[in-house]
Write a protein that holds these residues in place. Structure first.
Motif, short mmCIF file in Angstrom:
data_model
loop_
_atom_site.label_atom_id
_atom_site.label_comp_id
_atom_site.label_asym_id
_atom_site.label_seq_id
_atom_site.Cartn_x
_atom_site.Cartn_y
_atom_site.Cartn_z
N TRP A 92 0.88 -1.16 0.00
CA TRP A 92 0.00 0.00 0.00
C TRP A 92 0.91 1.21 0.00
O TRP A 92 1.62 1.45 0.96
N ASP A 93 0.92 1.94 -1.10
CA ASP A 93 1.86 3.05 -1.23
C ASP A 93 1.13 4.34 -1.57
O ASP A 93 -0.09 4.38 -1.61
N GLY A 94 1.91 5.38 -1.77
CA GLY A 94 1.34 6.67 -2.18
C GLY A 94 0.92 7.57 -1.05
O GLY A 94 0.41 8.66 -1.29
N VAL A 95 1.14 7.16 0.20
CA VAL A 95 0.75 7.99 1.34
C VAL A 95 1.79 9.10 1.51
O VAL A 95 2.97 8.81 1.68
N LYS A 96 1.35 10.34 1.47
CA LYS A 96 2.26 11.49 1.57
C LYS A 96 1.94 12.41 2.75
O LYS A 96 2.80 13.13 3.21
N ASN A 97 0.70 12.39 3.21
CA ASN A 97 0.29 13.27 4.31
C ASN A 97 1.08 12.93 5.57
O ASN A 97 1.13 11.76 5.97
N PRO A 98 1.71 13.92 6.21
CA PRO A 98 2.53 13.64 7.39
C PRO A 98 1.77 12.91 8.51
O PRO A 98 2.30 11.99 9.12
N GLN A 99 0.53 13.31 8.80
CA GLN A 99 -0.23 12.65 9.86
C GLN A 99 -0.57 11.22 9.47
O GLN A 99 -0.49 10.31 10.29
N ALA A 100 -0.95 11.00 8.21
CA ALA A 100 -1.25 9.64 7.75
C ALA A 100 0.00 8.77 7.83
O ALA A 100 -0.08 7.59 8.21
N LEU A 101 1.16 9.33 7.50
CA LEU A 101 2.41 8.57 7.60
C LEU A 101 2.74 8.19 9.04
O LEU A 101 3.24 7.09 9.30
N ILE A 102 2.46 9.08 9.97
CA ILE A 102 2.68 8.76 11.39
C ILE A 102 1.86 7.52 11.76
O ILE A 102 2.37 6.60 12.40
N HIS A 103 0.61 7.49 11.33
CA HIS A 103 -0.24 6.33 11.62
C HIS A 103 0.26 5.09 10.89
O HIS A 103 0.31 3.99 11.47
N LEU A 104 0.62 5.24 9.63
CA LEU A 104 1.09 4.10 8.82
C LEU A 104 2.32 3.45 9.44
O LEU A 104 2.46 2.23 9.43
N ARG A 105 3.20 4.27 10.02
CA ARG A 105 4.43 3.74 10.63
C ARG A 105 4.17 2.92 11.89
O ARG A 105 5.08 2.25 12.38
N VAL A 156 7.84 -0.32 5.84
CA VAL A 156 9.17 -0.35 5.22
C VAL A 156 9.25 0.87 4.30
O VAL A 156 8.24 1.46 3.94
N ALA A 157 10.46 1.22 3.92
CA ALA A 157 10.65 2.38 3.04
C ALA A 157 10.04 2.11 1.67
O ALA A 157 10.19 1.02 1.11
N ASP A 158 9.37 3.11 1.15
CA ASP A 158 8.79 3.03 -0.19
C ASP A 158 9.93 2.99 -1.20
O ASP A 158 10.74 3.92 -1.24
N PRO A 159 10.04 1.94 -2.00
CA PRO A 159 11.13 1.87 -2.97
C PRO A 159 11.13 3.04 -3.96
O PRO A 159 12.19 3.41 -4.47
N LYS A 160 9.96 3.64 -4.19
CA LYS A 160 9.88 4.79 -5.10
C LYS A 160 10.35 6.08 -4.44
O LYS A 160 10.67 7.04 -5.12
N ASN A 161 10.35 6.11 -3.10
CA ASN A 161 10.76 7.29 -2.32
C ASN A 161 11.58 6.83 -1.13
O ASN A 161 11.14 6.94 0.01
N PRO A 162 12.78 6.26 -1.37
CA PRO A 162 13.56 5.72 -0.25
C PRO A 162 14.08 6.81 0.67
O PRO A 162 14.07 7.99 0.33
N GLY A 163 14.53 6.37 1.83
CA GLY A 163 15.12 7.28 2.79
C GLY A 163 14.46 7.15 4.15
O GLY A 163 13.35 6.65 4.27
N PRO A 165 11.09 4.94 8.03
CA PRO A 165 10.96 5.27 6.61
C PRO A 165 10.30 6.63 6.43
O PRO A 165 9.25 6.90 7.03
N ARG A 166 10.93 7.50 5.65
CA ARG A 166 10.35 8.82 5.39
C ARG A 166 8.98 8.66 4.72
O ARG A 166 8.01 9.28 5.11
#
Length: 146
Positions: free
Chosen positions: A26-39, A69-76, A83-84
């Motif tokens: 499941w990729d494409g999440v960019k919103n900072p708050q959504a990423l906090i939850h995803l992590r 895990v880190a998104d292979p399309k946006n690593p780091g 994962p950023r």
């Protein structure tokens, strides 16, 4: 085990697409708050899949097969070593016999503080246990995929 809600535009990647594809990141999440939850997702956590667009309903259940895990399309990684841009692997479990429409959720005062209502553009959010029980009672048992 925690429960999350993931939002998706069904014309881009629907619950049925996930079911057909098998385990998928499941990729494409960019919103900072959504990423906090995803992590915070861990293997075995359950995910309510919500269709945006014309559907505006919780339509199916998926299970997390991986943690973030880190998104292979946006690593780091970020400064905390996370994962950023994170992705998680999901497997479709089943479609709900009774999708739960947004209007029904909005009409119930118990959901007033739920992320789906308070932060309408948030694509990943935890589902508190009390609200999870209510939503599942409205959906019925998922029709398990074969």
């Amino acid at each position: 085990m925690a429960t999350f809600l993931f939002k998706t535009e069904p014309s881009e990647f629907s619950f049925d697409d996930l079911a057909k594809a098998g385990p998928s990141f499941w990729d494409g999440v960019k919103n900072p708050q959504a990423l906090i939850h995803l992590r915070t997702i861990r293997p075995g956590d359950e995910v309510l899949i919500y269709h945006t667009g014309n559907d505006k309903a919780i339509v199916g259940l998926a299970r997390a097969e991986s943690g973030p895990v880190a998104d292979p399309k946006n690593p780091g990684m970020n400064d905390r070593g996370e994962p950023r841009f994170a992705v998680v692997k999901l497997t479709a479990v089943g479609r709900f016999p009774s999708p739960v429409e947004l209007g029904r959720i909005k009409a119930d005062a118990r959901f007033a503080d739920f992320g789906l209502i308070r932060q309408g553009r948030l694509s990943v959010m935890p589902v508190p246990p009390a609200l999870d029980r209510i939503l599942r009672s409205w959906t019925g048992e998922p029709i398990r995929l074969r």
